[in-house]
Design a protein around this motif. Structure first.
Motif, PDB file in Angstrom:
ATOM      1  N   UNK A 151       0.797  -1.229   0.000  1.00 54.61           N
ATOM      2  CA  UNK A 151       0.000   0.000   0.000  1.00 54.61           C
ATOM      3  C   UNK A 151       0.825   1.272   0.000  1.00 54.61           C
ATOM      4  N   UNK A 152       2.158   1.145   0.033  1.00 50.56           N
ATOM      5  CA  UNK A 152       3.026   2.312   0.002  1.00 50.56           C
ATOM      6  C   UNK A 152       3.243   2.969   1.345  1.00 50.56           C
ATOM      7  N   UNK A 153       2.697   2.382   2.403  1.00 48.61           N
ATOM      8  CA  UNK A 153       2.819   2.984   3.733  1.00 48.61           C
ATOM      9  C   UNK A 153       4.278   2.962   4.195  1.00 48.61           C
ATOM     10  N   UNK A 154       4.915   1.804   4.087  1.00 52.52           N
ATOM     11  CA  UNK A 154       6.317   1.678   4.516  1.00 52.52           C
ATOM     12  C   UNK A 154       7.206   2.550   3.634  1.00 52.52           C
ATOM     13  N   UNK A 155       6.948   2.535   2.322  1.00 55.82           N
ATOM     14  CA  UNK A 155       7.719   3.375   1.410  1.00 55.82           C
ATOM     15  C   UNK A 155       7.610   4.849   1.758  1.00 55.82           C
ATOM     16  N   UNK A 156       6.415   5.290   2.127  1.00 56.65           N
ATOM     17  CA  UNK A 156       6.196   6.685   2.505  1.00 56.65           C
ATOM     18  C   UNK A 156       6.951   7.032   3.786  1.00 56.65           C
ATOM     19  N   UNK A 157       6.900   6.130   4.786  1.00 56.08           N
ATOM     20  CA  UNK A 157       7.608   6.379   6.037  1.00 56.08           C
ATOM     21  C   UNK A 157       9.111   6.487   5.797  1.00 56.08           C
ATOM     22  N   UNK A 167      10.309  -0.061   8.605  1.00 59.58           N
ATOM     23  CA  UNK A 167      10.615   1.227   7.974  1.00 59.58           C
ATOM     24  C   UNK A 167      11.938   1.780   8.486  1.00 59.58           C
ATOM     25  N   UNK A 168      12.179   1.643   9.780  1.00 63.39           N
ATOM     26  CA  UNK A 168      13.428   2.119  10.368  1.00 63.39           C
ATOM     27  C   UNK A 168      14.645   1.420   9.787  1.00 63.39           C
ATOM     28  N   UNK A 169      14.514   0.116   9.533  1.00 62.66           N
ATOM     29  CA  UNK A 169      15.621  -0.613   8.916  1.00 62.66           C
ATOM     30  C   UNK A 169      15.945  -0.027   7.551  1.00 62.66           C
ATOM     31  N   UNK A 170      14.912   0.308   6.779  1.00 65.10           N
ATOM     32  CA  UNK A 170      15.128   0.872   5.449  1.00 65.10           C
ATOM     33  C   UNK A 170      15.813   2.223   5.508  1.00 65.10           C
ATOM     34  N   UNK A 171      15.373   3.069   6.436  1.00 60.48           N
ATOM     35  CA  UNK A 171      15.976   4.406   6.570  1.00 60.48           C
ATOM     36  C   UNK A 171      17.440   4.290   6.993  1.00 60.48           C
ATOM     37  N   UNK A 172      17.689   3.477   8.013  1.00 58.70           N
ATOM     38  CA  UNK A 172      19.045   3.341   8.532  1.00 58.70           C
ATOM     39  C   UNK A 172      20.009   2.738   7.528  1.00 58.70           C
ATOM     40  N   UNK A 200      11.413 -10.725  10.771  1.00 63.98           N
ATOM     41  CA  UNK A 200      10.851  -9.391  10.540  1.00 63.98           C
ATOM     42  C   UNK A 200      11.911  -8.362  10.155  1.00 63.98           C
ATOM     43  N   UNK A 201      12.995  -8.303  10.936  1.00 60.14           N
ATOM     44  CA  UNK A 201      14.035  -7.305  10.699  1.00 60.14           C
ATOM     45  C   UNK A 201      15.202  -7.854   9.879  1.00 60.14           C
ATOM     46  N   UNK A 202      15.251  -9.184   9.740  1.00 61.62           N
ATOM     47  CA  UNK A 202      16.298  -9.794   8.925  1.00 61.62           C
ATOM     48  C   UNK A 202      17.659  -9.837   9.589  1.00 61.62           C
ATOM     49  N   UNK A 203      17.702  -9.761  10.920  1.00 60.60           N
ATOM     50  CA  UNK A 203      18.968  -9.778  11.660  1.00 60.60           C
ATOM     51  C   UNK A 203      18.876 -10.844  12.747  1.00 60.60           C
ATOM     52  N   UNK A 204      19.925 -11.660  12.892  1.00 61.04           N
ATOM     53  CA  UNK A 204      19.929 -12.729  13.878  1.00 61.04           C
ATOM     54  C   UNK A 204      20.290 -12.248  15.267  1.00 61.04           C
ATOM     55  N   UNK A 205      19.924 -13.044  16.275  1.00 59.01           N
ATOM     56  CA  UNK A 205      20.116 -12.664  17.679  1.00 59.01           C
ATOM     57  C   UNK A 205      21.576 -12.392  18.020  1.00 59.01           C
ATOM     58  N   UNK A 206      22.491 -13.224  17.508  1.00 57.90           N
ATOM     59  CA  UNK A 206      23.902 -13.044  17.827  1.00 57.90           C
ATOM     60  C   UNK A 206      24.474 -11.769  17.215  1.00 57.90           C
ATOM     61  N   UNK A 207      23.835 -11.270  16.170  1.00 59.77           N
ATOM     62  CA  UNK A 207      24.307 -10.038  15.527  1.00 59.77           C
ATOM     63  C   UNK A 207      23.827  -8.796  16.264  1.00 59.77           C
TER      64      UNK A 207
END
Length: 487
Positions: free
Chosen positions: A95-101, A142-147, A427-434
């Motif tokens: 829906x473009x919500x994440x892209x907009x954020x 969205x935060x992952x994308x911005x960062x 969800x975030x694509x990052x493992x616990x040890x990382x």
């Protein structure tokens, strides 16, 4: 059961209680570290060994089945949330919500303050909706994308998102774990929250300072502005960007703040995202449904954008759902056969003083997170095991409820095979040890809690009036049970 036998009343020798855990952990280490495979099979091996041990101790197969089903039943609310988060990610991306954020976030937030900013945003959202998972699945994505667009490593971003999301999960009166911890210990909800201020507020302040220091390494001069501009261009080409789309996450937050239950609020968010994909982004209804089922699919030629936006949907959460079910079959047998109680009884023996009691409670919560792989059990089981010990030592129940959250709610993210660790990976694509070194709140708070316990800071004792009231309530309860038995 037909004979009404309490499944958890058997005394299991410590060796046999530990055996399934030892075998499960050993197989987990071999499978994850050396074979580089998932945690499902080691948990199934642990469940099999636990079932064999329980059978050897006299339990029948029908009882073992009931234990597994009871364990799964405890996780059903979490499974529903997992499914809805998968749907909301698919619909909000489509829906473009994440892209907009991300688009507006890249223009507003500076790299040096990004980590502090995303932590604060996650704090506000998680306080409003009471769910770390929903926060990570929406604002966190969205935060992952911005960062990432700013050149900040994914584990650092994930750590900041997790700290912010779990602050609200722990402190919001709408949070399930907050209500669970206070309810199981018979502590007033707001007394419980106020008592957690002493560990959680310093914890989040330390986290924000750390993120501020780390953020200084990513000043504007060190950032590839051309890369950010390219990302903005790709987003403009791929989605219809509009500030009106930001009303969708705002609507969900407002609904939950108005005490609309989390599940219907998320469903409304999914519906709004789907309508946005069809009527604003111009996709077909079939494409919108595909986003809900199998996730959004996009090919822009920009690797970062493609990796971030090709996700979501019901199918993407089936790994986590299956993981949760397998983990809870293992946890169900451990708890309801009495194995976990045998282990906890030994841990309780370590609690000689108030400091060691609270430290032991936190250790027990983490141990349960690591062995039963489920955050809820890490609160439920220690609450049952330690309640009488706190009472005997004249400690107010709010000490126990705080320790349960400090040790149970927060440490679940550090176990790769715990449902929380698996959810974050999906969800975030990052493992616990990382991300573990950067999830500052989640390890600082348990440390502060233990320090407070040994120096006696903020440890609340029961007054004589409170002890008398508790004794009176116990007498009434015994009388009610006696009347029920007589009838």
């Amino acid at each position: 059961m037909g004979d009404k036998k309490e499944l958890s009343k058997k005394e299991i020798p410590l060796f046999w209680a530990l055996l399934p855990l030892i075998i499960m952990i050993a197989s987990m280490i071999i499978t994850i570290i050396f074979l580089e495979q998932g945690p499902h099979i080691p948990l199934i091996i642990g469940t099999t060994v636990a079932a064999l041990v329980a059978w050897k101790q006299g339990f029948k197969w029908a009882e073992l089945e009931e234990m597994m089903y009871k364990g799964i039943k405890l996780a059903l609310p979490a499974i529903v949330i997992i499914i809805l988060v998968g749907l909301i990610i698919g619909s909000w991306i489509g829906g473009g919500v994440v892209g907009t954020m991300i688009y507006y976030g890249l223009q507003i937030i500076t790299p040096s303050f990004f980590l502090v900013t995303i932590t604060l945003i996650c704090i506000v959202v998680s306080l409003a909706i009471g769910s770390s998972w929903s926060t990570m699945g929406t604002i966190g994505v969205a935060g992952m994308g911005i960062g990432l667009s700013m050149g900040i490593p994914a584990p650092i971003i994930a750590g900041a998102v997790i700290s912010g999301a779990y602050f609200g999960d722990k402190m919001s009166p709408l949070s399930d774990t907050t209500n669970l911890a206070s309810g199981l210990t018979n502590t007033d909800l707001f007394d419980h929250i106020k008592h957690m201020f002493f560990t959680t507020i310093p914890g989040i302040l330390i986290a924000l300072i750390v993120y501020g220091i780390i953020g200084m390494n990513y000043k504007d001069s060190n950032i590839d502005t051309a890369s950010i501009q390219q990302t903005l261009s790709v987003l403009e080409e791929s989605f219809t960007i509009s500030p009106w789309l930001l009303l969708i996450p705002v609507a969900v937050i407002v609904l939950v703040a108005l005490k609309v239950p989390a599940i219907p609020s998320l469903v409304i968010g999914i519906l709004l995202g789907t309508l946005s994909q069809v009527f604003i982004q111009g996709d077909t209804l079939a494409e919108a449904i595909a986003s809900l089922q199998s996730g959004y699919i996009i090919e822009t030629g920009n690797e970062m954008v493609d990796n971030l936006f090709n996700r979501g949907g019901l199918d993407s959460m089936m790994y986590t759902v299956s993981m949760t079910i397998v983990a809870m079959t293992f946890g169900g047998i451990l708890e309801f056969s009495g194995m976990l109680q045998s282990i906890m009884n030994q841990i309780i023996k370590l609690a000689k003083s108030t400091g060691s009691l609270i430290a032991t409670t936190i250790l027990a919560c983490f141990t349960t997170n690591a062995t039963c792989s489920e955050q809820y059990i890490s609160i439920v089981v220690p609450a049952r095991m330690f309640a009488s010990t706190y009472r005997k030592k004249g400690l107010h129940s709010k000490n126990l409820s705080r320790a349960l959250e400090d040790g149970g709610t927060l440490t679940s993210v550090f176990v790769p095979w715990n449902t929380c660790g698996v959810f974050i990976l999906g969800t975030l694509g990052v493992g616990a040890m990382e991300y573990a070194p950067y999830a500052v709140l989640n390890y600082v708070v348990p440390i502060l809690s233990i320090i407070y316990a040994f120096i006696g800071f903020t440890i609340q004792k029961l007054s004589e009036e409170e002890i008398a009231e508790l004794d009176r309530m116990d007498e009434l309860k015994e009388l009610e049970e006696l009347q029920t038995t007589t009838n």
